[in-house]
Design a protein around this motif. Structure first.
Motif, PDB file in Angstrom:
ATOM      1  N   ARG A  19      30.758  31.721   5.578  1.00 50.48           N
ATOM      2  CA  ARG A  19      32.146  32.193   5.636  1.00 50.48           C
ATOM      3  C   ARG A  19      32.882  31.295   6.608  1.00 50.48           C
ATOM      4  N   THR A  21      36.275  29.920   8.601  1.00 50.41           N
ATOM      5  CA  THR A  21      37.595  30.226   9.145  1.00 50.41           C
ATOM      6  C   THR A  21      38.259  28.888   9.460  1.00 50.41           C
ATOM      7  N   THR A  33      26.921  36.760  10.215  1.00 50.85           N
ATOM      8  CA  THR A  33      27.800  37.920  10.137  1.00 50.85           C
ATOM      9  C   THR A  33      27.591  38.603   8.792  1.00 50.85           C
ATOM     10  N   VAL A  34      28.055  39.829   8.670  1.00 44.36           N
ATOM     11  CA  VAL A  34      27.973  40.561   7.409  1.00 44.36           C
ATOM     12  C   VAL A  34      29.386  40.764   6.891  1.00 44.36           C
ATOM     13  N   ASP A  35      29.618  40.368   5.629  1.00 46.38           N
ATOM     14  CA  ASP A  35      30.958  40.495   5.070  1.00 46.38           C
ATOM     15  C   ASP A  35      31.221  41.915   4.571  1.00 46.38           C
ATOM     16  N   ALA A  36      32.402  42.150   4.028  1.00 45.64           N
ATOM     17  CA  ALA A  36      32.804  43.483   3.581  1.00 45.64           C
ATOM     18  C   ALA A  36      31.907  44.027   2.474  1.00 45.64           C
ATOM     19  N   GLU A  39      27.052  41.496   2.547  1.00 42.66           N
ATOM     20  CA  GLU A  39      26.253  40.278   2.404  1.00 42.66           C
ATOM     21  C   GLU A  39      26.266  39.480   3.704  1.00 42.66           C
ATOM     22  N   ARG A  41      26.263  36.191   5.931  1.00 44.59           N
ATOM     23  CA  ARG A  41      26.796  34.830   5.799  1.00 44.59           C
ATOM     24  C   ARG A  41      26.786  34.170   7.170  1.00 44.59           C
ATOM     25  N   ALA A  43      28.758  32.386   9.804  1.00 38.67           N
ATOM     26  CA  ALA A  43      30.174  32.262  10.157  1.00 38.67           C
ATOM     27  C   ALA A  43      30.416  30.908  10.812  1.00 38.67           C
ATOM     28  N   ARG A  83      37.154  30.978   1.269  1.00 38.20           N
ATOM     29  CA  ARG A  83      36.522  31.036   2.593  1.00 38.20           C
ATOM     30  C   ARG A  83      35.017  31.229   2.470  1.00 38.20           C
ATOM     31  N   GLN A  84      34.579  31.956   1.451  1.00 41.25           N
ATOM     32  CA  GLN A  84      33.155  32.188   1.243  1.00 41.25           C
ATOM     33  C   GLN A  84      32.614  31.103   0.334  1.00 41.25           C
TER      34      GLN A  84
END
Length: 110
Positions: A19, A21, A33-36, A39, A41, A43, A83-84
């Motif tokens: 992911r 930024t 990190t864990v996305d919404a 999953e 990813r 960062a 972004r992903q």
């Protein structure tokens, strides 16, 4: 963590789920990190802007420099304009590198 790990083996390579930024104040690998969607990813923050492939090139350069692997071993295989992203990394030492990252950042190897 739920969902898949932030990477998985694919034949002789590894798929790395990231992911990004863009337009950040610095280039940095922040950790797992864990996305919404639940999953995992990796960062990554990039100073590059997300236009004309600049962020993708910066992402490849950062991963290559940080993990001391050639840029030619890294390919963005999905998420070129998102972004992903998914990177395909074909390098002998990548599995060890990712295990080290997972252990250091609390990631999952499943």
């Amino acid at each position: 963590m739920t969902g898949r790990a932030f990477f998985r083996a694919e034949g002789e390579a590894v798929l790395l789920f990231v992911r990004v930024t863009p337009r950040s104040s610095r280039d940095a690998i922040e950790g797992v990190t864990v996305d919404a969607a639940g999953e995992a990813r990796l960062a990554v923050r990039l100073r590059a802007v997300p236009e004309d492939g600049k962020a993708n090139k910066a992402l490849v350069a950062l991963i290559a420099k940080s993990w001391k692997i050639p840029k030619s071993a890294i390919e963005v295989v999905s998420g070129l304009t998102m972004r992903q992203k998914t990177l395909r990394i074909a390098h002998d030492s990548i599995a060890k590198i990712l295990r080290d990252v997972a252990e250091a950042k609390g990631g999952s190897l499943s």
